[in-house]
Design a protein around this motif. Structure first.
Motif, PDB file in Angstrom:
ATOM      1  N   ASN A   1       9.324  -3.772   9.845  1.00 17.45           N
ATOM      2  CA  ASN A   1       7.799  -3.774   9.769  1.00 17.45           C
ATOM      3  C   ASN A   1       7.793  -4.731   8.363  1.00 17.45           C
ATOM      4  O   ASN A   1       8.122  -4.259   7.357  1.00 17.45           O
ATOM      5  N   GLU A   2       7.380  -5.813   8.531  1.00 18.47           N
ATOM      6  CA  GLU A   2       7.498  -6.833   7.455  1.00 18.47           C
ATOM      7  C   GLU A   2       6.184  -6.307   6.431  1.00 18.47           C
ATOM      8  O   GLU A   2       6.300  -6.747   5.219  1.00 18.47           O
ATOM      9  N   ASP A   3       5.332  -5.712   6.894  1.00 21.01           N
ATOM     10  CA  ASP A   3       4.140  -5.287   6.118  1.00 21.01           C
ATOM     11  C   ASP A   3       4.471  -4.190   5.299  1.00 21.01           C
ATOM     12  O   ASP A   3       3.651  -3.646   4.541  1.00 21.01           O
ATOM     13  N   GLY A   4       5.361  -3.414   5.610  1.00 22.75           N
ATOM     14  CA  GLY A   4       5.839  -2.024   5.021  1.00 22.75           C
ATOM     15  C   GLY A   4       5.181  -1.180   5.735  1.00 22.75           C
ATOM     16  O   GLY A   4       4.114  -1.177   6.448  1.00 22.75           O
ATOM     17  N   GLY A   5       5.834   0.174   5.457  1.00 20.56           N
ATOM     18  CA  GLY A   5       5.246   1.564   6.093  1.00 20.56           C
ATOM     19  C   GLY A   5       5.545   1.545   7.656  1.00 20.56           C
ATOM     20  O   GLY A   5       6.682   0.830   8.123  1.00 20.56           O
TER      21      GLY A   5
END
Length: 89
Positions: free
Chosen positions: A24-28
């Motif tokens: 997940n490139e956006d994090g989380g």
């Protein structure tokens, strides 16, 4: 534990679940869930998947799950297998 590639485990057969994990490139932690028993067991399936991810110490992951009526132990096994396949050694 860091997810480095796309991996999957399971099938779309009856009483199984197909789990696909990717970074997940956006994090989380992001979970997309489809299930033939969503109304009855959607929250339980979501809880089993997220609890397993947290227990394994995974962060920054996208999970796509297509459930065909799998039991909790099968869901946990598929999540664990997909995660282990997605981690570079």
């Amino acid at each position: 534990m860091k997810i480095t590639k796309v991996a999957k485990a399971g099938t779309l057969e009856s009483n199984d679940i197909l789990i696909m994990v990717m970074p997940n490139e956006d994090g989380g932690i992001e979970l997309e869930l489809e299930s033939i028993v969503m109304k009855q067991f959607g929250e339980q399936i979501r809880k089993v998947i997220l609890d397993k991810i947290k227990a394994m110490g995974v962060e920054d992951i996208t999970i796509k799950a297509q459930d065909k009526g799998a039991l909790d132990y099968a869901i946990e096994a598929r999540v664990e297998t997909a995660v282990k396949r997605a981690v570079s050694e």
